[in-house]
Design a protein around this motif. Structure first.
Motif, PDB file in Angstrom:
ATOM      1  N   GLN A 190      -3.713  -8.372   0.239  1.00 40.92           N
ATOM      2  CA  GLN A 190      -3.979  -7.139  -0.501  1.00 40.92           C
ATOM      3  C   GLN A 190      -4.461  -6.020   0.408  1.00 40.92           C
ATOM      4  O   GLN A 190      -4.283  -4.841   0.100  1.00 40.92           O
ATOM      5  CB  GLN A 190      -5.014  -7.405  -1.598  1.00 40.92           C
ATOM      6  N   LYS A 191      -5.076  -6.374   1.523  1.00 44.33           N
ATOM      7  CA  LYS A 191      -5.615  -5.369   2.435  1.00 44.33           C
ATOM      8  C   LYS A 191      -4.628  -4.950   3.515  1.00 44.33           C
ATOM      9  O   LYS A 191      -4.909  -4.036   4.284  1.00 44.33           O
ATOM     10  CB  LYS A 191      -6.894  -5.909   3.094  1.00 44.33           C
ATOM     11  N   VAL A 196      -3.815  -3.782  -9.229  1.00 46.24           N
ATOM     12  CA  VAL A 196      -5.180  -4.215  -9.487  1.00 46.24           C
ATOM     13  C   VAL A 196      -5.512  -3.904 -10.939  1.00 46.24           C
ATOM     14  O   VAL A 196      -5.362  -2.766 -11.385  1.00 46.24           O
ATOM     15  CB  VAL A 196      -6.183  -3.504  -8.554  1.00 46.24           C
ATOM     16  N   THR A 248       0.095  -3.995  -4.379  1.00 45.19           N
ATOM     17  CA  THR A 248      -0.475  -4.948  -5.323  1.00 45.19           C
ATOM     18  C   THR A 248      -1.093  -4.189  -6.486  1.00 45.19           C
ATOM     19  O   THR A 248      -1.729  -3.154  -6.297  1.00 45.19           O
ATOM     20  CB  THR A 248      -1.558  -5.821  -4.661  1.00 45.19           C
ATOM     21  N   GLU A 271       1.052  -2.972   1.637  1.00 50.18           N
ATOM     22  CA  GLU A 271       1.151  -4.016   0.618  1.00 50.18           C
ATOM     23  C   GLU A 271       0.951  -3.400  -0.763  1.00 50.18           C
ATOM     24  O   GLU A 271      -0.050  -2.725  -1.026  1.00 50.18           O
ATOM     25  CB  GLU A 271       0.096  -5.098   0.862  1.00 50.18           C
TER      26      GLU A 271
END
Length: 370
Positions: free
Chosen positions: A317-318, A326, A324, A322
């Motif tokens: 995720q970092k 949340v 993602t 990327e």
């Protein structure tokens, strides 16, 4: 709890200044070391008025140049009536600091908190001088092996998680004062739990590992082939021993402050390690026990797979680029059972991002292990 998309949460953030908890405008800092100095710089960068005292005045010239108002004594700092006063001094100095603060502290206005890694003993000291009515425990989960004002860096608090702690007598208004500082001024996340639960968890993830890391470097120091071993050391050794580079006096004091919990965990860890040693002996000996020992070793090394998967997901995720999604949730807190509600939220692995009302918070899922 209700699920909210990122867009809905962002919209909520825009109106938060009107409906959320108030952020303290004046924060006092006792002690301008690594944590206190970094916190002072973090708060100053958010536009907060920062007042500070340090037991030696060598940081004052630089701190004042950074816009921090420095005081010559604790009495004057307390008399300045900060909204929140954060104790960043060593635990050994806590009784003397509290005694000096008490006569000048406006306990109806100022909320007292701290940044220590052990909460139970601090609450006892605060209670002993009669300041427990205005106190809320706090522990920012950040730091490094450095120390002193010269190591202070506001980025130390980047993406930090704080643990706030309560007891059965904690005033909820005080909780909101410190939460406002953490979420709005520091722009950090938090969990809220009781002192005892915090101290058990801190012993597991911080205090005990410091002892283990120190044991590693002590074993290396005592080994006749230490120079060869050091030449072979790489990432795993570096990662497992980083905290052992901390000032040993500081580490010793921290471990002793939570000594009961640490001792219990060390005995549990020793039993686990000895069990692995026994399985390795059985495997090496061969015979009927070898196959069973091998299966037990498989189970030992695989037991943490859920934790490994969770950490791998967090790492992805970092990563830059990327994508993602949340999901944020809304946590509604029962005013009559707020302690139980916050503790249950923490146990689910949820992190409070910000309060949108005194008993309503935006949360995100943190790392949890089944």
């Amino acid at each position: 709890m209700t699920h909210e998309t990122v867009e809905a949460w962002t919209h909520d953030m825009r109106s938060m200044a009107q409906e959320g908890v108030e952020a303290p405008q004046r924060v006092g800092i006792v002690g301008l070391g690594l944590i206190g100095g970094s916190l002072a710089l973090r708060l100053k960068s958010s536009g907060c008025q920062v007042l500070a005292w340090n037991h030696r005045q060598h940081p004052y010239a630089h701190a004042r140049a950074m816009g921090i108002e420095c005081f010559d004594n604790l009495t004057d700092l307390a008399a300045a009536r900060p909204d929140v006063l954060v104790l960043c001094n060593p635990l050994a100095a806590m009784p003397a600091v509290l005694e000096q603060l008490k006569p000048a502290l406006d306990t109806q206005h100022t909320t007292l908190t701290d940044v220590g890694s052990v909460k139970g003993i601090v609450r006892q000291q605060v209670k002993r001088v009669g300041l427990d009515d205005c106190y809320v425990g706090a522990h920012p989960m950040c730091g490094n092996e450095l120390s002193g004002w010269q190591a202070a860096d506001e980025h130390l608090f980047h993406d930090a998680l704080w643990a706030m702690t309560f007891c059965e007598h904690t005033d909820y208004r005080r909780v909101m004062a410190v939460a406002g500082m953490i979420t709005r001024q520091c722009r950090n996340r938090l969990i809220i739990l009781d002192d005892q639960t915090h101290d058990r968890a801190a012993a597991l993830i911080s205090h005990m590992p410091h002892v283990v890391a120190t044991s590693f470097i002590n074993m290396l120091t005592d080994n006749a082939d230490r120079n060869i071993a050091m030449a072979l050391s790489a990432g795993s050794w570096r990662d497992m021993t980083r905290v052992a580079l901390t000032d040993p006096d500081r580490t010793k004091a921290m471990v002793e402050e939570n000594g009961g919990e640490v001792a219990q965990l060390l005995r549990s860890l020793s039993a686990r390690i000895l069990a692995v040693a026994d399985e390795l002996d059985a495997e090496q000996a061969g015979g009927a026990e070898a196959a069973q020992a091998d299966q037990r070793l498989d189970a030992f090394f695989a037991k943490g797979d859920d934790y490994r998967r969770r950490k791998a997901m967090m790492k992805r995720q970092k990563e830059p680029g990327e994508q993602t999604e949340v999901l944020f949730n809304t946590l509604h807190v029962n005013p009559d059972h707020w302690r139980e509600d916050f503790l249950a939220s923490a146990k689910r692995g949820e992190h409070i991002v910000r309060f949108t009302a005194p008993f309503r918070a935006i949360i995100e899922d943190g790392p949890s292990v089944k």
